[in-house]
Design an enzyme around this catalytic site. Structure first.
Site, short mmCIF file in Angstrom:
data_model
loop_
_atom_site.label_atom_id
_atom_site.label_comp_id
_atom_site.label_asym_id
_atom_site.label_seq_id
_atom_site.Cartn_x
_atom_site.Cartn_y
_atom_site.Cartn_z
N SER A 66 -37.28 -62.61 -71.39
CA SER A 66 -37.99 -63.81 -70.92
C SER A 66 -37.26 -64.58 -69.82
CB SER A 66 -38.23 -64.76 -72.09
OG SER A 66 -39.33 -64.31 -72.82
N LYS A 69 -38.92 -64.79 -66.57
CA LYS A 69 -40.11 -65.62 -66.30
C LYS A 69 -39.90 -66.65 -65.19
CE LYS A 69 -41.85 -64.91 -71.02
NZ LYS A 69 -41.86 -65.48 -72.39
N TYR A 191 -45.57 -57.06 -66.47
CA TYR A 191 -44.81 -58.03 -67.29
C TYR A 191 -43.78 -57.30 -68.17
CZ TYR A 191 -43.74 -61.11 -71.17
OH TYR A 191 -43.07 -61.82 -72.11
N TYR A 243 -38.72 -72.83 -75.32
CA TYR A 243 -39.89 -72.77 -76.21
C TYR A 243 -40.03 -74.03 -77.06
CZ TYR A 243 -39.04 -67.99 -74.86
OH TYR A 243 -38.79 -66.88 -74.15
N VAL A 261 -35.15 -62.58 -75.55
CA VAL A 261 -34.95 -62.04 -76.91
C VAL A 261 -33.86 -60.98 -77.00
CG1 VAL A 261 -37.19 -62.55 -77.94
CG2 VAL A 261 -36.89 -60.45 -76.63
N1 GLN Z 1 -40.68 -59.04 -73.49
C1 GLN Z 1 -40.60 -60.01 -74.53
C2 GLN Z 1 -41.97 -60.31 -75.14
O1 GLN Z 1 -42.91 -60.48 -74.44
C3 GLN Z 1 -39.99 -61.26 -74.00
C4 GLN Z 1 -39.92 -62.35 -75.01
C5 GLN Z 1 -38.69 -63.18 -74.92
O2 GLN Z 1 -37.68 -62.79 -74.36
N2 GLN Z 1 -38.72 -64.35 -75.53
O3 GLN Z 1 -42.13 -60.35 -76.32
#
Ligand code: GLN
Length: 609
Positions: A66, A69, A191, A243, A261
């Protein structure tokens, strides 16, 4: 001997302190991520000026997840501008988890680009002829941020793609609400790929530092994101990056950040530093436990909280002095010198430093306006100014205009490295630009120009046209009429063309010169850049050798057509034997000249203490 930096020592200590923290779980919902070693732990700090400190497993590769992003959001802004981007994705934090299907019930617009729904909609905004081309642009952009060529981790990508049904469902929802305008498949795939770009902890630190440095990688000097969009990217990181923990994060840590993550955390303190942490054990929000801990500690111990800032305004004026205390290198005759001492009070020099913004330029404006009634010329020396933004440019522009309307002049020096200033002035002043926007390469030339302007009105004859007679020569002032008659036959008239070199540094000194007409300047080096002095009629030059017999120490050039009277050293020695009184009178004058120069140099030096 190699000394380790106390900053490195501090980071190592912090690292050791946080290492026993083993709370949290490695993410398993993407099967490939479950293979991570839970003990991996790296920490990297990179400053906006390009210093990098690393501790632990900073070269261990992991997928960015993430943390991709905000970077893709920046690219989407560059591709589409703010309005179009905001139409597709909002900027409101949600209290929901990263993978929540949180779309505005009315419009279907995802709340923000940091949750998956918003990130997938953002991926849909990336320009490119084919899905491969769109991914290539993302990869190239990330590589600019990191300052090295990054690559896709195929295994993680495949693993996520095989299991990413929830994200696919989000893609279809977005298509349903026209937040994706074509088949959601390729965009969801894009993505997955952006999340599977492989980085290490050091990369995260440098990528963060690039955002801190207004989009320019501080190590490579390359622009990864247009400066104007940095604030937008950091805003969504600040409010939504962590988040459903974002509010507490801003309160406790106060540094815009983004987690992934795979265990990465990236934090950006605008204008200052970037932080990268890597530790795969996550809390219930999906944020790295050690990552949070490290950021909290760094923020507290190093006082990095965004809202804990010192006032910077007053530090802009490094030094200011009056033109009466510090003259240009143009040496004046006694009468003109005296006149100038009174007149030059109308000149004020400001040495400015740092970054010129609204807040740091305001004190300069205030000071100049306060002094404006009594003064005539304001020299703003920008040598130590690193940057200037548009708002500072506007302020300076209004100052220039306002003072010009009141017969005052603002002059900028050392401003070649700030092209924005010139551009803005040109745009705003239009036809009056040439007339009002005054710049000089350095303070000396600016001071001389002001002095000349001040002297102009009261001056009887301009130096360049005025011809001195031997009776006007400063060094001969103490001689009686009969003594003058004795020395006069020894003076040999010489003429020089404008630009001609009269004295060359290093040459043997055999004579001194009395300047009868025109002007000459003394330069330390050959490039004729650093002017030491300019002389006008009545003054002597090349006279120092008469005292110490040393070779010429500087170059002297004719600024205009020049007429001189030359006195040979041998003749002077012979004269001294026959008429010691004359020699003593001349030497006395010479000594007075030197003490005058020394006192002036001391006075000027003391201004800089
Ligand atoms: N690729 C992961 C997902 O979409 C990214 C989520 C994350 O890093 N919080 O679940």
């Amino acid at each position: 001997m190699k000394l380790t930096s106390p900053i490195q020592d501090f980071l190592e200590e912090l690292y050791t302190q946080c290492k026993p923290e083993t709370g949290g779980q490695v993410a398993t919902y993407i099967p490939e991520l479950a293979k991570a070693d839970p003990n991996w732990f790296g920490l990297c700090i990179a400053t906006a000026s390009g210093a990098v400190y690393e501790v632990g497993d900073t070269r261990q590769e992991f997928t960015i997840q993430s943390i991709s992003k905000p970077f893709v959001y920046g690219l989407a802004l560059e591709d589409n501008g703010r309005d179009t981007t905001l139409d597709r994705v909002g900027v409101e934090p949600t209290g929901d988890a990263f993978n929540s299907i949180s779309l505005d019930p009315g419009t279907g617009r995802p709340r923000n680009p940091m949750i998956n729904a918003g990130a997938i909609a953002t991926a849909g905004l990336i320009a490119g002829k084919s899905p491969a081309a769109r991914f290539r642009r993302i990869l190239e952009t990330f590589s600019l941020y990191a300052g090295r060529e990054l690559a896709l981790d195929e295994t993680v990508y495949r693993s996520e793609s095989e299991t990413g049904h929830r994200n696919r469902a989000i893609g279809h929802m977005l298509r349903n609400f026209d937040k994706l305008t074509s088949d959601p498949g390729p965009t969801t795939d894009l993505y997955f790929k952006q999340c599977s770009i492989s980085v290490n902890c050091r990369d995260l630190g440098i990528m963060a530092a690039t955002l801190a440095n207004r989009g320019v990688n501080p190590l490579t000097g390359k622009q990864a994101l247009r400066g104007e969009y940095v604030e937008s990217v950091l805003s969504v990181m600040g409010t939504c990056g962590m988040y459903d923990y974002a509010g507490e994060w801003l309160y406790n840590v106060g540094i815009p950040a983004k987690s992934g993550v795979a265990g990465g955390v990236m934090a950006v303190l605008p204008g200052q530093i970037g932080i990268g942490v890597f530790s795969p054990r996550l809390d219930a929000h999906g944020n790295s436990v050690r990552g949070i801990r490290i950021c909290e500690e760094l923020s507290r111990k190093l006082e990095l909280h965004l809202f804990n800032r010192a006032a910077t305004g007053k530090s802009t004026i490094r030094l200011q002095f009056s033109g009466a205390d510090f003259n240009s290198c143009h040496v004046r005759g006694a009468a003109e010198g005296q006149e100038l001492r009174a007149l030059a009070k109308a000149i004020q020099v400001y040495q400015l430093q740092g970054h010129l913004t609204f807040v740091t330029t305001e004190p300069v404006l205030r000071d100049v306006l306060e002094q404006a009634p009594g003064l005539r010329y304001f020299i703003l020396d920008l040598k130590r100014v690193f940057s200037l933004n548009e708002s500072a440019g506007h302020l300076l522009n209004s100052l220039v205009e306002k003072l010009a309307a009141n017969r005052r002049t603002v002059i900028f020096t050392h401003c070649q490295h700030l092209p924005l200033l010139r551009r803005m002035m040109k745009k705003k002043l239009g036809a009056r630009f040439e007339q009002i926007f005054a710049t000089f390469p350095d303070n000396d030339l600016a001071l001389e120009w002001c002095e000349e302007q001040l002297l102009e009105n009261t001056r009887h004859a301009h130096a360049a046209h005025y011809k001195s007679k031997p009776t006007d020569y400063e060094l001969l002032q103490a001689l009686s009429e009969s003594e003058l008659k004795i020395i006069q036959p020894l003076l040999q008239p010489r003429k020089f063309k404008a630009g001609q070199k009269i004295i060359r540094a290093g040459d043997e000194a055999r004579e001194m010169f009395f300047l009868a007409r025109g002007m000459v300047s003394v330069y330390l080096r050959d490039e004729e850049t650093h002017r030491l002095a300019t002389f006008s009629p009545g003054m002597a030059f090349g006279e120092m050798a008469f005292l110490d017999g040393a070779p010429r120490s500087a170059n002297i050039l004719a600024d205009t057509e020049v007429e001189c009277d030359l006195l040979a050293m041998d003749d002077f020695t012979a004269l001294g034997k026959q008429h010691p009184a004359i020699k003593i009178k001349i030497l006395e004058k010479l000594c007075l000249n030197l003490t005058g120069k020394l006192r002036k140099a001391n006075r000027e030096l003391s201004l800089f203490q």
